[in-house]
Design an enzyme around this catalytic site. Sequence first.
Site, mmCIF file in Angstrom:
data_model
loop_
_atom_site.group_PDB
_atom_site.id
_atom_site.type_symbol
_atom_site.label_atom_id
_atom_site.label_comp_id
_atom_site.label_asym_id
_atom_site.label_seq_id
_atom_site.Cartn_x
_atom_site.Cartn_y
_atom_site.Cartn_z
ATOM 1 N N ASP A 174 0.803 -1.474 -0.221
ATOM 2 C CA ASP A 174 0.161 0.025 0.295
ATOM 3 C C ASP A 174 0.417 0.940 -0.221
ATOM 4 O O ASP A 174 1.728 1.533 -0.151
ATOM 5 C CB ASP A 174 -0.753 0.289 0.918
ATOM 6 C CG ASP A 174 -2.424 0.458 0.835
ATOM 7 O OD1 ASP A 174 -2.644 1.602 0.138
ATOM 8 O OD2 ASP A 174 -3.347 0.596 1.266
ATOM 9 N N ASP A 246 -9.782 2.399 -3.680
ATOM 10 C CA ASP A 246 -10.652 1.967 -3.371
ATOM 11 C C ASP A 246 -12.128 1.311 -4.041
ATOM 12 O O ASP A 246 -12.676 2.776 -4.605
ATOM 13 C CB ASP A 246 -10.870 1.242 -2.271
ATOM 14 C CG ASP A 246 -10.341 1.513 -1.460
ATOM 15 O OD1 ASP A 246 -8.920 1.705 -1.793
ATOM 16 O OD2 ASP A 246 -9.551 1.342 0.237
#
Length: 696
Positions: A174, A246
């Site tokens: 991430d 997302d």
Amino acid sequence: MFTVRTWVARASAALLTTALAAAGPAGAALAAPAVPAEPAAPAPAPGPSPTPYQGWNTYYGLGGDFTADEVLDVADFLVSSGLAEAGYDIVWLDGGWQADVPRGADGRLQGDPSRFPDGMAALADEIHDRGLRAGIYTDAGPYIPGTCGLGSGGHYQTDADTFAEWGYDAVKVDFLCGITADLDPQEAFTAFAEALRNNSSGRSMIFNLCNPVTSPDWGDYPEEQQSTWSWTYAPEIAESWRTYTDVGFVGQIQFKDVLRNFDANARHPEVAGPGHFSDPDYLGPELGMTTEEFRTQMSLWTVAAAPLVISSDPRTLSRESLDILLDDDVLAIDQDPLGVQGTRVGPAGTTETWAKPLTDGSVAVALLNRGDRAAEVATTARDLGLRGRAFEVLDTWTDARTQSAGTIRAAVPAHGAALLRVTPSRADGAPRLVAAPPVFTAVGADDIAPTTDVLAAAGDRLTTQVTLHNDGSTPVRDPRVVLDAPEGWTARPSGGTPRTVRPGTSATVSFTLTVPAGTATGGHDVAASVSSAGGPAVTTPPARVTVAPSAPSGGDVVLSRHPWVSASSGWMEPTVDQSVGGGSPLTVAGVVHPAGIGVASPSTVRYYLGAACTALTGSVGIDDVVGTVGPEGGTATFDVVGDGATLWSSGTVERGAAVAFDVDVTGVRDLSLRVGDAGDGGYNDRADWLSPTLTC
């Protein structure tokens, strides 16, 4: 000789030069990659993921506080349900596996001792014992408490060696702490990739590059820091790279955000291929979408050659959702070894065609309906790069096989997609009969613009038509059409049914549909069932009859205080007489308005007028509350739409001023107030309809 290789070259060239010539709805122009005239025969690429990987991730289904026992219980379900055998074989831990202090005194990452008492290596061993692979998560930035749960910054080689030593097969990296620390994504991810490749155990590991927080939705980042820039370097270093933010929030994956991620993912298909794939994020069954919407997500991810990672808790899924995930024909398209990412054929719009050439010379086609109404979507075999006079069409979701003479058409539900596999063939087999969704053309004696989504009142009589298309090379004989309406409704044929529908022609069957007095308000589905001699039965997608509340009456009516038929508002709920999101009074340029509607973009608020009103007045604006959020965003467009026709448009409205409207709505039955994002995304768009007043 016309070989598979020759076909792949021609079809790939056709698709990747014509379909990439225009921008997708997300806005970026797509450049066509060079395609060799005679490519080598497809072969598995070296590395851990020659085709898009599949699996399950903890993030949406278990949250950030999962335990080893929960993970292993899901792993057991993957095996027992057949998901693992179908390829969903990676059990991927997302953020949350780490201890409160993620790095021990020895400088190595450590799992939470209470939730993973046997350690992270033991968990990987247990996953492997079930015949599955194990995945794990970290961040490319340095650990910054309060920003991310753990970070590998300054420890790339140590962490790569640790993950390999523990036995993990995949690593998601991430960038939450990475962007907080103002790292350069390309430099950070490249260094991490090198550490993974050079791990001390020599273990082959999938690298999922994940840079979602720098998407344009979340701020004004330099281009080279954004998720939409990863395509320039990620294919050289990663098996997959996230192409946008997302796909949703925990427990709230919406169809519009699935489309947003798909569009962003579609911008650079030329860099994807065997061993390295664009990643539009996870699959979201039963996390906010309908079954139809999830089937569409699966179709789009499949034609995009995307990794298929389940984000829900699979143990809780319905049989219908599991069947979507397990469909052999669909998975074969995603896992095709040619590894081509599908592209759009023709223009962008409410309905679209997306195509993906496959190794055997066939083409996978997604006929997409982004709209809120059932619709026909069509293309041709020639536009798909195919040549010949006859084609077998496999509907992957229904398993029906039919023969087409060149038109590739389907009737597609609202928010739906038909996923077809089209293959050159002989002119035999059942002709492809496509039945369009029922269309309403009149209410009582009043003609209306043909629609598959009509507003009506209890007691109304609707003229309804079903059109049959024979796209095959042989006649369709003895077609029989039955209108499937709710119990208690009457559907009577109002004309004859043709005895034969000749190849390349269409025929229409009409009905009179009566809505019983006393029918409850709300949506009611009307479909048609079609059978013919020797052909497969066909059921149309449903059209919708919405039985509306009573029309407004009695002079001046404040529209916001009249019951709406339906309302949407970005990722927040629309509010009456308040600004959306915060409960503040409707305020534009310092002026408070006592009545109106607050929405986030995109939004549609629908009302039934029943041709009872003559004028709609009011104003629109960006609510002053946007100033408490920040300077970004806060632009919108406003449209008043009557019976499908735009009656008034505001153009782009910015903060700081109200824009008045005075619209003639004489004769309008179906009124919609629509808000768009003005082309810059929906971030911080708090839009107000101010004192909307009808004269009735």
